[in-house]
Scaffold this active site. Structure first.
Site, PDB file in Angstrom:
ATOM      1  N   ASP A 156      -2.604  -2.889  -9.742  1.00  0.00           N
ATOM      2  CA  ASP A 156      -2.325  -3.111  -8.327  1.00  0.00           C
ATOM      3  C   ASP A 156      -3.311  -2.292  -7.496  1.00  0.00           C
ATOM      4  OD1 ASP A 156      -1.207  -3.738  -5.913  1.00  0.00           O
ATOM      5  OD2 ASP A 156       0.780  -2.955  -6.342  1.00  0.00           O
ATOM      6  N   ASP A 157      -4.249  -2.974  -6.827  1.00  0.00           N
ATOM      7  CA  ASP A 157      -5.241  -2.331  -5.954  1.00  0.00           C
ATOM      8  C   ASP A 157      -6.310  -1.553  -6.718  1.00  0.00           C
ATOM      9  OD1 ASP A 157      -3.604  -3.321  -3.991  1.00  0.00           O
ATOM     10  OD2 ASP A 157      -3.143  -1.393  -3.056  1.00  0.00           O
ATOM     11  N   CYS A 177      -1.491  -8.617  -2.308  1.00  0.00           N
ATOM     12  CA  CYS A 177      -0.744  -8.722  -3.560  1.00  0.00           C
ATOM     13  C   CYS A 177       0.096  -9.977  -3.751  1.00  0.00           C
ATOM     14  CB  CYS A 177       0.108  -7.480  -3.763  1.00  0.00           C
ATOM     15  SG  CYS A 177       0.815  -6.790  -2.286  1.00  0.00           S
ATOM     16  N   ARG A 207      -0.664 -12.746  -6.775  1.00  0.00           N
ATOM     17  CA  ARG A 207       0.213 -12.904  -7.938  1.00  0.00           C
ATOM     18  C   ARG A 207       0.687 -14.349  -8.082  1.00  0.00           C
ATOM     19  NH1 ARG A 207       1.616  -7.487  -9.352  1.00  0.00           N
ATOM     20  NH2 ARG A 207       0.395  -6.205  -7.914  1.00  0.00           N
ATOM     21  N   LYS A 216       5.707  -4.827 -11.557  1.00  0.00           N
ATOM     22  CA  LYS A 216       5.856  -5.298 -10.180  1.00  0.00           C
ATOM     23  C   LYS A 216       5.883  -6.821 -10.106  1.00  0.00           C
ATOM     24  CE  LYS A 216       3.293  -5.345  -5.805  1.00  0.00           C
ATOM     25  NZ  LYS A 216       2.172  -4.773  -5.035  1.00  0.00           N
ATOM     26  N   HIS A 275       7.056  -8.913  -6.907  1.00  0.00           N
ATOM     27  CA  HIS A 275       6.568  -9.144  -5.536  1.00  0.00           C
ATOM     28  C   HIS A 275       6.350 -10.616  -5.210  1.00  0.00           C
ATOM     29  CE1 HIS A 275       4.311  -6.994  -2.037  1.00  0.00           C
ATOM     30  NE2 HIS A 275       5.379  -7.684  -1.643  1.00  0.00           N
ATOM     31  N   SER A 315       6.308  -3.680  -3.962  1.00  0.00           N
ATOM     32  CA  SER A 315       5.335  -2.589  -4.010  1.00  0.00           C
ATOM     33  C   SER A 315       6.061  -1.245  -3.955  1.00  0.00           C
ATOM     34  CB  SER A 315       4.351  -2.695  -2.836  1.00  0.00           C
ATOM     35  OG  SER A 315       3.584  -3.872  -2.923  1.00  0.00           O
ATOM     36  N   HIS A 337      -1.752   1.322  -6.473  1.00  0.00           N
ATOM     37  CA  HIS A 337      -1.248   1.156  -5.100  1.00  0.00           C
ATOM     38  C   HIS A 337      -0.634   2.479  -4.641  1.00  0.00           C
ATOM     39  CE1 HIS A 337       1.302  -0.277  -1.812  1.00  0.00           C
ATOM     40  NE2 HIS A 337       0.719  -1.466  -1.872  1.00  0.00           N
ATOM     41  N   ASP A 357      -5.025  -7.226  -8.908  1.00  0.00           N
ATOM     42  CA  ASP A 357      -4.543  -8.234  -7.953  1.00  0.00           C
ATOM     43  C   ASP A 357      -5.427  -8.353  -6.724  1.00  0.00           C
ATOM     44  OD1 ASP A 357      -3.824  -5.795  -6.779  1.00  0.00           O
ATOM     45  OD2 ASP A 357      -1.911  -6.539  -6.031  1.00  0.00           O
ATOM     46  N   ASN A 358      -6.240  -7.359  -6.453  1.00  0.00           N
ATOM     47  CA  ASN A 358      -7.198  -7.389  -5.333  1.00  0.00           C
ATOM     48  C   ASN A 358      -8.029  -6.127  -5.392  1.00  0.00           C
ATOM     49  OD1 ASN A 358      -4.148  -7.088  -3.705  1.00  0.00           O
ATOM     50  ND2 ASN A 358      -5.516  -5.311  -3.783  1.00  0.00           N
ATOM     51  N   LYS A 394      -9.537  -4.107  -0.043  1.00  0.00           N
ATOM     52  CA  LYS A 394      -8.295  -4.880   0.001  1.00  0.00           C
ATOM     53  C   LYS A 394      -8.008  -5.388   1.417  1.00  0.00           C
ATOM     54  CE  LYS A 394      -3.285  -4.212  -0.431  1.00  0.00           C
ATOM     55  NZ  LYS A 394      -2.211  -3.293  -0.863  1.00  0.00           N
TER      56      LYS A 394
END
Length: 491
Positions: free
Chosen positions: A74-75, A116, A120, A184, A186, A209, A264, A316-317, A332
């Site tokens: 994540d991130d 995010c 996803r 996660k 989300h 998150s 994240h 995810d990014n 992001k």
């Protein structure tokens, strides 16, 4: 007396104006609330059921297809691990590096979106987020953020992954795989869009998150750890759940989707790990996740499954406030390269020619079509899949299956690229100073970037490459027309 009358008239006028404003606000909120809500498309649900039934009837006697472990950060930035971090001395990731050395690294791989939730949705459905019906970030039910961003600002937008979407987990479950998710989600916090509703036999993780409240951990549909969860031990708990899943399903085909909440913000790590990385707390967190990758590999080795397990690691990014976007513009939340070009590593000893770096462009929406190709299964006939199989790229190399990749933020197309150039349509570019409380979007004309020599997107080459400008502009406009005519991609 005249003075009193003057002030009284002014006061009553102000009160009347205030009351009128309150009434208008209440009416506006009522209108927004009345327009919010989400329902399912029953025709598409029936089609989905029929398709998954068809998949379940395919011959499952051939068990040579690999297990699949999909690890999603994540991130995490392009320059944190993988191709963008080859010369970095800041973060030590020996376990990921070993997988890369024995597998394949993609240099031009993109997340489906720069934030995010839609990203996803793209990874799991093989469709652009607008197609999948979830182009915006969703927030916890009952929270102020959900009321503001989902109910008030986008009342007609979905707040969970539509149940008619076909996920990778549902596909693999129908194909005979045990399916488990850790981490996660989300994609909504209500049925019929929870992990156990969307194809996962088992689930352990957080629905949102780690900066959203309440941050609790769920075991399937029940709370396993009340909010607020101590996030210092989050990676450790997730890793234990993931290795347990591998151990429990060692004798059957399995799919594990391991979606970390980190890096994240807010960042947390075990006390003994804190301060050990040259990159500070962010590096501590990534190095602990690298330990987690090592534990996953060890569990696969113990159970005799490593040779025939496809492991995929990506993000995810791009990175948020901390993290390395590599030699790229943006982070992001935007559609410059740093917001969507992410690390990608694949490892599968039985199927991947090792120690390779491939430059063919690909995107997270390619994951589901790749699995269909891998298992030799048909695509659903009632919907468009935006992704394409990249199986040949992974196994031995080759060109991209895409003529173009499209960069969406929400439902807006901002850019399109081919293997060499990137066209960014006329749009605002965010600008702000450190002392300004908010940034503003400065309108800019269309730009053409030569990504082969300018991943920082520093130079507009429109005047040098007019034919390429026209070609990519035409692709950009054609995609907008296509989405306007059939946004959800139903056939």
């Amino acid at each position: 007396m005249k003075i009193f009358t003057f002030f009284w008239n002014r006061v009553t006028a102000a009160v009347s104006t205030l009351l009128l404003l309150i009434v208008l606000i209440v009416l506006f909120m009522g209108y927004r609330l009345a327009g919010s809500g989400q329902s399912e498309n029953q025709t598409r649900l029936n089609n989905k059921h029929d398709y998954l039934t068809q998949i379940s009837q395919h011959d499952k006697t051939d068990r040579t297809a690999p297990n699949i472990v999909f690890i999603l950060y994540d991130d995490m930035g392009y320059g944190d691990v993988g191709a963008g971090a080859e010369n970095s001395l800041m973060i030590a990731t020996p376990n990921i590096n070993a997988l890369a050395a024995d597998g394949v690294v993609l240099t031009d791989f993109y997340s489906p979106a720069p934030v995010c939730t839609p990203s996803r949705a793209g990874y799991l459905t093989g469709r652009l987020a607008a197609r999948a019906g979830l182009p915006n970030v969703v927030f916890p039910t009952g929270g102020a953020e959900k009321f503001l961003f989902n109910t008030m600002l986008t009342p007609k937008a979905n707040v969970r992954l539509p149940a008619e979407e076909i996920t990778l987990a549902e596909l693999l479950s129908a194909a005979g795989y045990a399916t488990g998710m850790v981490g996660k989600w989300h994609l909504g916090d209500r049925s019929p869009s929870l992990p156990n509703d969307m194809g996962f036999d088992s689930y352990f993780g957080a629905l949102y998150s780690n900066d959203m409240q309440p941050f609790a951990l769920y075991a399937n549909r029940n709370i396993a750890a009340e909010a607020p969860v101590d996030q210092r031990f989050l990676t450790e708990r997730y890793t234990q759940a993931a290795t347990n899943f591998i151990q429990q399903h060692a004798e059957e085909p399995f799919f594990l989707y391991f979606a970390h909440n980190f890096p994240h913000a807010p960042l947390s790590t075990r006390p003994e790990r804190s301060g050990t990385s040259r990159a500070g707390l962010y590096g501590d967190v990534l190095e602990e996740i690298d330990d987690s990758v090592g534990s996953i590999v060890a569990a696969l080795e113990r159970t005799g499954n490593l040779n025939n397990t496809l492991i995929i690691i990506t993000s995810d990014n791009g990175p948020w406030f901390l993290g390395d976007a590599g030699d790229q513009r943006g982070r992001k939340g935007n559609t410059f390269e740093g917001g969507m070009r992410v690390p990608f590593i694949a490892h599968w000893p039985a199927g991947i020619t090792p120690d390779r770096t491939e430059h063919a462009m690909a995107m997270g929406i390619d994951l589901l079509p790749t699995v269909l190709d891998l298992l030799q299964l048909p695509s659903p006939s009632d919907r468009i899949l935006d992704g394409r199989s990249i199986l040949s790229i992974l196994t031995h190399g080759g060109p991209s299956p895409h003529d173009y990749l499209y960069y969406y933020d929400g439902e807006t197309l901002f850019a399109v690229r081919d293997q060499h150039f990137k066209y960014r349509g006329p749009a605002g570019v965010l600008y702000g100073t450190d002392q300004a409380p908010i940034g503003v979007a400065i309108p800019k004309k269309e730009w053409l970037f030569d990504l082969a020599g300018d991943t920082r997107e520093s130079y507009d080459t429109s005047n040098r490459n007019p034919k390429k400008l026209m070609q990519l502009r035409a692709a950009f406009e054609a995609k907008n027309r296509e989405m306007a005519e059939n946004k959800r991609g139903w056939k």
